[in-house]
Design a protein around this motif. Structure first.
Motif, PDB file in Angstrom:
ATOM      1  N   LEU A 245       0.826  -1.204   0.000  1.00 26.91           N
ATOM      2  CA  LEU A 245       0.000   0.000   0.000  1.00 26.91           C
ATOM      3  C   LEU A 245       0.863   1.258   0.000  1.00 26.91           C
ATOM      4  O   LEU A 245       0.564   2.234  -0.700  1.00 26.91           O
ATOM      5  N   ALA A 246       1.935   1.254   0.793  1.00 24.40           N
ATOM      6  CA  ALA A 246       2.815   2.431   0.839  1.00 24.40           C
ATOM      7  C   ALA A 246       3.478   2.661  -0.508  1.00 24.40           C
ATOM      8  O   ALA A 246       3.756   3.818  -0.880  1.00 24.40           O
ATOM      9  N   ALA A 247       3.727   1.598  -1.255  1.00 26.12           N
ATOM     10  CA  ALA A 247       4.411   1.729  -2.546  1.00 26.12           C
ATOM     11  C   ALA A 247       3.455   2.027  -3.688  1.00 26.12           C
ATOM     12  O   ALA A 247       3.814   2.734  -4.632  1.00 26.12           O
ATOM     13  N   HIS A 248       2.239   1.493  -3.616  1.00 23.90           N
ATOM     14  CA  HIS A 248       1.328   1.563  -4.758  1.00 23.90           C
ATOM     15  C   HIS A 248       0.153   2.521  -4.571  1.00 23.90           C
ATOM     16  O   HIS A 248      -0.505   2.875  -5.548  1.00 23.90           O
ATOM     17  N   ALA A 249      -0.160   2.915  -3.332  1.00 24.77           N
ATOM     18  CA  ALA A 249      -1.304   3.791  -3.082  1.00 24.77           C
ATOM     19  C   ALA A 249      -0.830   5.160  -2.610  1.00 24.77           C
ATOM     20  O   ALA A 249       0.303   5.318  -2.154  1.00 24.77           O
ATOM     21  N   GLU A 250      -1.706   6.153  -2.674  1.00 25.17           N
ATOM     22  CA  GLU A 250      -1.318   7.529  -2.361  1.00 25.17           C
ATOM     23  C   GLU A 250      -1.509   7.898  -0.886  1.00 25.17           C
ATOM     24  O   GLU A 250      -0.746   8.666  -0.341  1.00 25.17           O
ATOM     25  N   GLY A 251      -2.505   7.435  -0.234  1.00 24.25           N
ATOM     26  CA  GLY A 251      -2.802   7.904   1.119  1.00 24.25           C
ATOM     27  C   GLY A 251      -2.680   6.806   2.129  1.00 24.25           C
ATOM     28  O   GLY A 251      -2.314   5.692   1.787  1.00 24.25           O
ATOM     29  N   PRO A 252      -2.981   7.071   3.373  1.00 18.68           N
ATOM     30  CA  PRO A 252      -3.345   8.359   3.974  1.00 18.68           C
ATOM     31  C   PRO A 252      -2.114   9.216   4.244  1.00 18.68           C
ATOM     32  O   PRO A 252      -0.992   8.806   3.959  1.00 18.68           O
ATOM     33  N   ASP A 253      -2.354  10.394   4.828  1.00 20.84           N
ATOM     34  CA  ASP A 253      -1.223  11.238   5.214  1.00 20.84           C
ATOM     35  C   ASP A 253      -0.396  10.535   6.286  1.00 20.84           C
ATOM     36  O   ASP A 253      -0.934   9.771   7.090  1.00 20.84           O
ATOM     37  N   PRO A 254       0.904  10.787   6.306  1.00 19.02           N
ATOM     38  CA  PRO A 254       1.734  10.175   7.358  1.00 19.02           C
ATOM     39  C   PRO A 254       1.311  10.648   8.736  1.00 19.02           C
ATOM     40  O   PRO A 254       0.751  11.746   8.887  1.00 19.02           O
ATOM     41  N   CYS A 256       3.087  11.690  11.055  1.00 15.68           N
ATOM     42  CA  CYS A 256       3.982  12.718  11.593  1.00 15.68           C
ATOM     43  C   CYS A 256       4.247  13.732  10.488  1.00 15.68           C
ATOM     44  O   CYS A 256       3.907  13.505   9.321  1.00 15.68           O
ATOM     45  N   ASP A 257       4.851  14.830  10.859  1.00 16.51           N
ATOM     46  CA  ASP A 257       5.106  15.913   9.901  1.00 16.51           C
ATOM     47  C   ASP A 257       6.355  15.576   9.093  1.00 16.51           C
ATOM     48  O   ASP A 257       7.493  15.796   9.547  1.00 16.51           O
ATOM     49  N   THR A 258       6.156  15.037   7.906  1.00 20.76           N
ATOM     50  CA  THR A 258       7.278  14.630   7.068  1.00 20.76           C
ATOM     51  C   THR A 258       6.826  14.552   5.613  1.00 20.76           C
ATOM     52  O   THR A 258       5.622  14.596   5.323  1.00 20.76           O
ATOM     53  N   THR A 259       7.783  14.436   4.739  1.00 23.93           N
ATOM     54  CA  THR A 259       7.508  14.220   3.317  1.00 23.93           C
ATOM     55  C   THR A 259       7.839  12.771   2.978  1.00 23.93           C
ATOM     56  O   THR A 259       8.954  12.310   3.235  1.00 23.93           O
ATOM     57  N   VAL A 260       6.878  12.068   2.420  1.00 28.81           N
ATOM     58  CA  VAL A 260       7.046  10.646   2.131  1.00 28.81           C
ATOM     59  C   VAL A 260       7.724  10.482   0.774  1.00 28.81           C
ATOM     60  O   VAL A 260       7.228  10.970  -0.242  1.00 28.81           O
ATOM     61  N   PRO A 261       8.867   9.794   0.727  1.00 29.75           N
ATOM     62  CA  PRO A 261       9.558   9.627  -0.558  1.00 29.75           C
ATOM     63  C   PRO A 261       8.957   8.495  -1.376  1.00 29.75           C
ATOM     64  O   PRO A 261       8.282   7.599  -0.855  1.00 29.75           O
TER      65      PRO A 261
END
Length: 396
Positions: A245-254, A256-261
Protein backbone atom coordinates in the motif's frame (compact mmCIF):
# COMPACT_ATOMS: atom_id res chain seq x y z
CA UNK A 1 11.60 -73.13 23.73
CA UNK A 2 12.88 -71.51 20.54
CA UNK A 3 9.44 -71.65 18.93
CA UNK A 4 7.84 -70.02 21.97
CA UNK A 5 10.37 -67.16 22.07
CA UNK A 6 10.45 -66.40 18.35
CA UNK A 7 7.44 -64.03 18.27
CA UNK A 8 9.07 -61.63 20.72
CA UNK A 9 11.60 -60.02 18.31
CA UNK A 10 8.84 -59.68 15.73
CA UNK A 11 6.57 -57.91 18.21
CA UNK A 12 9.39 -55.61 19.22
CA UNK A 13 10.08 -54.76 15.56
CA UNK A 14 6.41 -54.02 14.92
CA UNK A 15 6.15 -51.89 18.05
CA UNK A 16 9.22 -49.89 17.08
CA UNK A 17 7.85 -49.46 13.55
CA UNK A 18 4.56 -48.11 14.93
CA UNK A 19 6.45 -45.66 17.17
CA UNK A 20 8.31 -44.32 14.12
CA UNK A 21 5.08 -44.16 12.11
CA UNK A 22 3.00 -42.13 14.55
CA UNK A 23 5.00 -38.83 14.43
CA UNK A 24 4.86 -38.75 10.63
CA UNK A 25 1.16 -39.54 10.65
CA UNK A 26 0.49 -36.80 13.20
CA UNK A 27 2.57 -34.32 11.17
CA UNK A 28 0.61 -35.17 8.02
CA UNK A 29 -2.65 -34.48 9.82
CA UNK A 30 -1.38 -31.16 11.15
CA UNK A 31 -0.26 -30.08 7.69
CA UNK A 32 -3.33 -31.08 5.70
CA UNK A 33 -6.21 -30.53 8.14
CA UNK A 34 -7.62 -27.27 9.54
CA UNK A 35 -5.66 -26.35 12.68
CA UNK A 36 -7.79 -26.48 15.85
CA UNK A 37 -5.71 -23.73 17.51
CA UNK A 38 -2.82 -21.33 17.00
CA UNK A 39 -0.30 -23.71 18.64
CA UNK A 40 -1.46 -26.49 16.29
CA UNK A 41 -0.80 -24.21 13.31
CA UNK A 42 2.68 -23.43 14.65
CA UNK A 43 3.45 -27.15 14.96
CA UNK A 44 2.17 -27.63 11.40
CA UNK A 45 4.54 -24.90 10.18
CA UNK A 46 7.51 -26.61 11.82
CA UNK A 47 6.43 -30.05 10.60
CA UNK A 48 6.28 -28.80 7.02
CA UNK A 49 9.60 -26.99 7.27
CA UNK A 50 11.35 -30.08 8.66
CA UNK A 51 9.54 -32.71 6.60
CA UNK A 52 12.85 -34.38 5.69
CA UNK A 53 13.18 -35.44 9.33
CA UNK A 54 9.78 -37.13 9.13
CA UNK A 55 10.90 -38.84 5.95
CA UNK A 56 13.77 -40.37 7.92
CA UNK A 57 11.37 -41.56 10.61
CA UNK A 58 9.13 -43.13 7.98
CA UNK A 59 12.11 -44.82 6.36
CA UNK A 60 13.07 -46.37 9.69
CA UNK A 61 9.48 -47.47 10.25
CA UNK A 62 9.45 -49.07 6.79
CA UNK A 63 12.68 -50.98 7.42
CA UNK A 64 11.44 -52.25 10.78
CA UNK A 65 8.08 -53.33 9.34
CA UNK A 66 9.78 -55.23 6.50
CA UNK A 67 12.09 -56.87 9.03
CA UNK A 68 9.08 -58.01 11.04
CA UNK A 69 7.48 -59.33 7.85
CA UNK A 70 10.43 -61.65 7.33
CA UNK A 71 9.93 -63.05 10.82
CA UNK A 72 6.44 -64.44 10.18
CA UNK A 73 3.16 -64.12 8.33
CA UNK A 74 0.20 -61.81 8.67
CA UNK A 75 -1.08 -58.61 7.16
CA UNK A 76 0.03 -56.33 10.00
CA UNK A 77 3.67 -55.90 8.97
CA UNK A 78 2.69 -55.50 5.32
CA UNK A 79 0.11 -52.80 6.09
CA UNK A 80 2.56 -51.03 8.37
CA UNK A 81 5.24 -51.15 5.68
CA UNK A 82 2.80 -49.73 3.12
CA UNK A 83 1.78 -46.90 5.45
CA UNK A 84 5.40 -45.96 6.08
CA UNK A 85 6.23 -46.12 2.38
CA UNK A 86 3.36 -43.73 1.64
CA UNK A 87 4.38 -41.38 4.45
CA UNK A 88 7.96 -41.45 3.19
CA UNK A 89 6.88 -40.36 -0.29
CA UNK A 90 4.59 -37.65 1.08
CA UNK A 91 7.32 -36.29 3.37
CA UNK A 92 9.66 -35.96 0.39
CA UNK A 93 7.16 -34.01 -1.76
CA UNK A 94 7.87 -30.57 -0.16
CA UNK A 95 11.69 -30.69 -0.49
CA UNK A 96 11.47 -32.19 -3.98
CA UNK A 97 9.07 -29.43 -5.09
CA UNK A 98 11.30 -26.73 -3.62
CA UNK A 99 14.35 -28.25 -5.27
CA UNK A 100 12.58 -27.94 -8.64
CA UNK A 101 11.69 -24.33 -7.84
CA UNK A 102 15.30 -23.60 -6.93
CA UNK A 103 16.46 -24.95 -10.28
CA UNK A 104 13.92 -22.77 -12.09
CA UNK A 105 15.11 -19.72 -10.13
CA UNK A 106 18.79 -20.52 -10.65
CA UNK A 107 19.29 -20.83 -6.90
CA UNK A 108 21.84 -23.15 -5.33
CA UNK A 109 20.61 -25.05 -2.30
CA UNK A 110 22.89 -26.13 0.51
CA UNK A 111 21.49 -29.22 2.31
CA UNK A 112 23.96 -28.62 5.14
CA UNK A 113 22.05 -25.42 6.04
CA UNK A 114 18.85 -27.37 6.62
CA UNK A 115 19.43 -27.49 10.37
CA UNK A 116 20.97 -24.01 10.65
CA UNK A 117 18.36 -22.96 13.20
CA UNK A 118 15.68 -20.29 13.37
CA UNK A 119 15.84 -16.66 12.28
CA UNK A 120 14.89 -15.26 15.68
CA UNK A 121 18.46 -14.52 16.79
CA UNK A 122 21.51 -13.00 15.14
CA UNK A 123 25.12 -12.07 15.79
CA UNK A 124 24.71 -8.45 16.91
CA UNK A 125 22.30 -5.85 18.29
CA UNK A 126 20.68 -2.98 16.38
CA UNK A 127 20.52 0.70 17.20
CA UNK A 128 16.96 1.40 18.39
CA UNK A 129 15.54 4.86 17.70
CA UNK A 130 12.22 6.54 18.43
CA UNK A 131 10.97 7.87 15.11
CA UNK A 132 7.61 9.33 16.17
CA UNK A 133 5.09 9.84 18.95
CA UNK A 134 1.49 9.41 17.90
CA UNK A 135 -1.26 10.04 20.40
CA UNK A 136 1.17 9.57 23.26
CA UNK A 137 2.47 6.26 21.87
CA UNK A 138 6.18 5.99 21.13
CA UNK A 139 7.04 4.35 17.81
CA UNK A 140 10.49 2.85 17.33
CA UNK A 141 12.63 1.41 14.60
CA UNK A 142 15.80 -0.68 14.65
CA UNK A 143 18.79 0.30 12.53
CA UNK A 144 20.94 -2.55 11.23
CA UNK A 145 24.18 -1.39 9.65
CA UNK A 146 26.61 -3.54 7.62
CA UNK A 147 29.04 -5.43 9.85
CA UNK A 148 32.02 -4.24 7.78
CA UNK A 149 30.87 -0.62 7.44
CA UNK A 150 33.68 1.94 7.29
CA UNK A 151 33.33 5.67 7.88
CA UNK A 152 34.73 6.36 4.42
CA UNK A 153 32.24 4.12 2.58
CA UNK A 154 29.92 5.55 -0.03
CA UNK A 155 26.28 5.68 1.15
CA UNK A 156 24.62 2.26 1.11
CA UNK A 157 21.19 1.45 -0.33
CA UNK A 158 18.41 1.39 2.25
CA UNK A 159 15.83 -1.30 3.02
CA UNK A 160 12.87 -0.39 5.23
CA UNK A 161 11.36 -3.58 6.65
CA UNK A 162 7.88 -3.83 8.17
CA UNK A 163 7.13 -6.90 10.27
CA UNK A 164 3.84 -8.76 10.37
CA UNK A 165 2.41 -10.46 13.41
CA UNK A 166 0.76 -8.62 16.27
CA UNK A 167 1.22 -5.44 18.26
CA UNK A 168 3.19 -6.99 21.11
CA UNK A 169 5.90 -8.38 18.82
CA UNK A 170 9.25 -6.58 18.41
CA UNK A 171 9.98 -4.55 15.29
CA UNK A 172 12.91 -6.82 14.41
CA UNK A 173 10.83 -9.98 14.49
CA UNK A 174 13.35 -12.09 12.53
CA UNK A 175 16.67 -10.29 13.06
CA UNK A 176 18.74 -12.86 11.19
CA UNK A 177 17.11 -11.63 8.00
CA UNK A 178 17.93 -8.03 8.93
CA UNK A 179 21.64 -8.75 9.32
CA UNK A 180 21.64 -10.79 6.11
CA UNK A 181 20.06 -7.87 4.23
CA UNK A 182 22.60 -5.51 5.80
CA UNK A 183 25.65 -7.64 4.95
CA UNK A 184 24.77 -9.15 1.56
CA UNK A 185 24.78 -7.65 -1.91
CA UNK A 186 27.46 -5.05 -1.36
CA UNK A 187 25.92 -4.00 1.99
CA UNK A 188 22.77 -2.09 2.88
CA UNK A 189 21.37 -0.15 5.83
CA UNK A 190 18.20 -1.78 7.16
CA UNK A 191 15.53 0.01 9.16
CA UNK A 192 13.05 -2.36 10.83
CA UNK A 193 9.89 -0.45 11.70
CA UNK A 194 7.28 -0.78 14.44
CA UNK A 195 3.79 0.65 13.97
CA UNK A 196 0.36 0.76 15.60
CA UNK A 197 -1.02 -2.64 14.70
CA UNK A 198 -4.37 -2.00 12.97
CA UNK A 199 -6.37 -0.30 15.73
CA UNK A 200 -10.04 -1.29 15.79
CA UNK A 201 -11.99 0.72 13.24
CA UNK A 202 -8.85 2.52 12.04
CA UNK A 203 -6.80 0.19 9.84
CA UNK A 204 -5.20 3.13 8.00
CA UNK A 205 -3.36 4.21 11.17
CA UNK A 206 -0.83 1.44 10.53
CA UNK A 207 -0.22 2.67 7.00
CA UNK A 208 0.08 6.26 8.23
CA UNK A 209 2.82 5.11 10.64
CA UNK A 210 4.72 3.29 7.90
CA UNK A 211 4.55 6.40 5.72
CA UNK A 212 5.79 8.44 8.68
CA UNK A 213 8.70 6.02 9.13
CA UNK A 214 9.55 6.29 5.44
CA UNK A 215 9.80 10.05 5.74
CA UNK A 216 11.96 9.72 8.86
CA UNK A 217 14.28 7.32 7.07
CA UNK A 218 14.67 9.68 4.12
CA UNK A 219 15.61 12.50 6.52
CA UNK A 220 18.01 10.44 8.70
CA UNK A 221 19.39 7.69 6.46
CA UNK A 222 22.64 9.55 5.80
CA UNK A 223 23.44 9.67 9.52
CA UNK A 224 23.61 5.86 9.50
CA UNK A 225 25.49 5.52 6.23
CA UNK A 226 22.39 5.09 4.06
CA UNK A 227 21.52 6.69 0.74
CA UNK A 228 18.17 8.55 1.05
CA UNK A 229 17.74 8.39 -2.73
CA UNK A 230 17.82 4.58 -2.87
CA UNK A 231 15.11 3.05 -0.70
CA UNK A 232 13.37 -0.31 -0.97
CA UNK A 233 10.44 -1.51 1.11
CA UNK A 234 10.01 -5.05 2.41
CA UNK A 235 7.37 -6.64 4.62
CA UNK A 236 5.95 -9.96 5.74
CA UNK A 237 2.25 -10.83 6.02
CA UNK A 238 0.47 -7.74 7.43
CA UNK A 239 3.74 -5.87 6.88
CA UNK A 240 3.68 -7.01 3.27
CA UNK A 241 0.22 -5.51 2.85
CA UNK A 242 1.43 -2.24 4.36
CA UNK A 243 4.50 -1.96 2.13
CA UNK A 244 2.44 -2.73 -0.97
CA UNK A 245 0.00 0.00 0.00
CA UNK A 246 2.82 2.43 0.84
CA UNK A 247 4.41 1.73 -2.55
CA UNK A 248 1.33 1.56 -4.76
CA UNK A 249 -1.30 3.79 -3.08
CA UNK A 250 -1.32 7.53 -2.36
CA UNK A 251 -2.80 7.90 1.12
CA UNK A 252 -3.35 8.36 3.97
CA UNK A 253 -1.22 11.24 5.21
CA UNK A 254 1.73 10.18 7.36
CA UNK A 255 1.16 10.19 11.11
CA UNK A 256 3.98 12.72 11.59
CA UNK A 257 5.11 15.91 9.90
CA UNK A 258 7.28 14.63 7.07
CA UNK A 259 7.51 14.22 3.32
CA UNK A 260 7.05 10.65 2.13
CA UNK A 261 9.56 9.63 -0.56
CA UNK A 262 8.87 7.40 -3.51
CA UNK A 263 10.57 4.01 -3.21
CA UNK A 264 12.66 2.21 -5.78
CA UNK A 265 11.41 -1.33 -5.13
CA UNK A 266 9.12 -3.34 -2.88
CA UNK A 267 9.29 -6.94 -1.60
CA UNK A 268 6.09 -8.44 -0.16
CA UNK A 269 6.13 -11.82 1.58
CA UNK A 270 2.96 -13.96 1.76
CA UNK A 271 0.63 -10.96 1.82
CA UNK A 272 -2.96 -10.63 0.65
CA UNK A 273 -3.42 -7.98 -2.03
CA UNK A 274 -7.21 -7.98 -2.45
CA UNK A 275 -9.59 -7.56 0.47
CA UNK A 276 -12.76 -6.88 -1.51
CA UNK A 277 -15.81 -9.11 -1.78
CA UNK A 278 -14.55 -10.31 -5.17
CA UNK A 279 -11.19 -11.53 -3.83
CA UNK A 280 -10.21 -15.21 -4.05
CA UNK A 281 -11.71 -17.16 -1.14
CA UNK A 282 -9.55 -17.87 1.87
CA UNK A 283 -8.00 -21.36 1.90
CA UNK A 284 -10.18 -24.32 2.86
CA UNK A 285 -8.19 -25.02 6.02
CA UNK A 286 -8.80 -21.50 7.29
CA UNK A 287 -12.52 -21.61 6.54
CA UNK A 288 -12.90 -24.70 8.74
CA UNK A 289 -10.62 -23.63 11.59
CA UNK A 290 -11.26 -21.61 14.76
CA UNK A 291 -8.12 -19.70 13.76
CA UNK A 292 -9.96 -18.55 10.64
CA UNK A 293 -12.89 -17.31 12.70
CA UNK A 294 -10.53 -15.24 14.84
CA UNK A 295 -8.87 -13.76 11.76
CA UNK A 296 -12.20 -12.83 10.21
CA UNK A 297 -13.33 -11.13 13.41
CA UNK A 298 -10.02 -9.25 13.66
CA UNK A 299 -10.26 -8.08 10.04
CA UNK A 300 -13.80 -6.85 10.48
CA UNK A 301 -12.89 -5.05 13.73
CA UNK A 302 -10.05 -3.09 12.16
CA UNK A 303 -12.30 -1.88 9.31
CA UNK A 304 -15.61 -1.69 11.16
CA UNK A 305 -17.50 -4.37 9.27
CA UNK A 306 -17.54 -6.71 6.27
CA UNK A 307 -16.49 -5.98 2.67
CA UNK A 308 -20.17 -5.82 1.76
CA UNK A 309 -20.80 -3.19 4.45
CA UNK A 310 -17.67 -1.10 3.81
CA UNK A 311 -16.69 -1.69 0.18
CA UNK A 312 -14.72 1.55 -0.17
CA UNK A 313 -12.61 0.82 2.90
CA UNK A 314 -11.71 -2.63 1.63
CA UNK A 315 -10.94 -1.22 -1.81
CA UNK A 316 -8.65 1.36 -0.20
CA UNK A 317 -6.71 -1.42 1.57
CA UNK A 318 -6.37 -3.60 -1.55
CA UNK A 319 -3.03 -2.93 -3.29
CA UNK A 320 -4.13 -4.72 -6.47
CA UNK A 321 -6.58 -1.89 -7.14
CA UNK A 322 -3.88 0.81 -6.91
CA UNK A 323 -1.34 -0.51 -9.39
CA UNK A 324 -0.49 1.78 -12.30
CA UNK A 325 2.40 2.34 -14.69
CA UNK A 326 4.24 4.47 -12.10
CA UNK A 327 4.27 1.72 -9.47
CA UNK A 328 7.73 0.59 -8.35
CA UNK A 329 9.25 -2.80 -9.29
CA UNK A 330 7.69 -5.46 -7.07
CA UNK A 331 8.75 -8.90 -5.85
CA UNK A 332 5.93 -11.09 -4.56
CA UNK A 333 6.86 -14.12 -2.44
CA UNK A 334 4.03 -16.62 -2.12
CA UNK A 335 3.75 -19.54 0.28
CA UNK A 336 2.07 -22.31 -1.68
CA UNK A 337 0.43 -23.96 1.37
CA UNK A 338 -0.51 -20.77 3.19
CA UNK A 339 -3.25 -21.04 5.81
CA UNK A 340 -4.10 -17.35 5.44
CA UNK A 341 -3.71 -16.38 1.75
CA UNK A 342 -4.82 -18.25 -1.35
CA UNK A 343 -1.89 -18.30 -3.85
CA UNK A 344 -4.34 -17.14 -6.52
CA UNK A 345 -4.36 -13.73 -4.82
CA UNK A 346 -0.67 -13.14 -5.55
CA UNK A 347 -0.96 -14.60 -9.06
CA UNK A 348 -3.61 -12.01 -9.82
CA UNK A 349 -1.44 -9.24 -8.36
CA UNK A 350 1.52 -10.32 -10.52
CA UNK A 351 -0.73 -10.35 -13.60
CA UNK A 352 -1.98 -6.85 -12.76
CA UNK A 353 1.59 -5.57 -12.40
CA UNK A 354 2.54 -7.10 -15.75
CA UNK A 355 -0.53 -5.62 -17.39
CA UNK A 356 0.47 -2.16 -16.11
CA UNK A 357 4.03 -2.59 -17.41
CA UNK A 358 5.56 -2.69 -13.91
CA UNK A 359 8.72 -4.82 -13.56
CA UNK A 360 7.86 -7.66 -11.22
CA UNK A 361 8.75 -11.18 -10.20
CA UNK A 362 6.46 -13.69 -8.54
CA UNK A 363 8.29 -16.31 -6.49
CA UNK A 364 5.85 -19.09 -5.67
CA UNK A 365 7.23 -21.60 -3.17
CA UNK A 366 5.26 -24.87 -3.24
CA UNK A 367 4.42 -26.65 0.00
CA UNK A 368 5.50 -23.80 2.21
CA UNK A 369 3.46 -22.27 5.00
CA UNK A 370 2.91 -18.70 6.09
CA UNK A 371 6.00 -17.48 7.96
CA UNK A 372 8.24 -20.16 6.47
CA UNK A 373 11.14 -17.68 6.81
CA UNK A 374 11.19 -18.47 10.52
CA UNK A 375 13.35 -21.43 9.46
CA UNK A 376 16.60 -19.73 8.44
CA UNK A 377 18.16 -22.77 6.78
CA UNK A 378 14.98 -24.09 5.18
CA UNK A 379 14.95 -24.76 1.46
CA UNK A 380 12.24 -22.14 0.90
CA UNK A 381 14.27 -19.53 2.79
CA UNK A 382 17.34 -20.33 0.72
CA UNK A 383 15.41 -19.84 -2.53
CA UNK A 384 13.89 -16.62 -1.18
CA UNK A 385 17.32 -15.20 -0.32
CA UNK A 386 18.54 -15.88 -3.86
CA UNK A 387 15.51 -14.19 -5.45
CA UNK A 388 15.61 -11.18 -3.10
CA UNK A 389 19.31 -10.68 -3.76
CA UNK A 390 18.83 -10.72 -7.52
CA UNK A 391 15.78 -8.46 -7.34
CA UNK A 392 17.47 -5.82 -5.16
CA UNK A 393 20.63 -5.94 -7.27
CA UNK A 394 18.52 -5.10 -10.32
CA UNK A 395 16.31 -2.40 -8.83
CA UNK A 396 18.05 -0.79 -5.84
Amino acid sequence: MTAAASPRPRILLLTASVLFTLPSLAALGLILLPPPSWPAWQYALLALEFSVLFALLSLLGLVLALSARRGGRGRGPLLLAGANALLLVLALVPPASLWATARAEGARLDPLQYTAGLATTTDREPVTVEYARVGGERLHLDVWQPSDRDAGDAPHPVVVNVHGGAEELPQSLLPRWDTWLADSGGSRVVFDVDYRHFPDGNWSASLADVRCALGWVREHAAAYGGDPDRIALAGQSAGGLLVLLAAHAEGPDPSCDTTVPEVDAVVAWYSATDGTAGAPPVPWRQRHSPVGDELLESSERMVGGTPQEYPREYEAMSPILHVDSDSPPTLLITAGHDLFVDPEDNRRMAARLTEAGVPNHHLSLPWTEHMFDLNWGGLASQVARHSIEEFLADHL
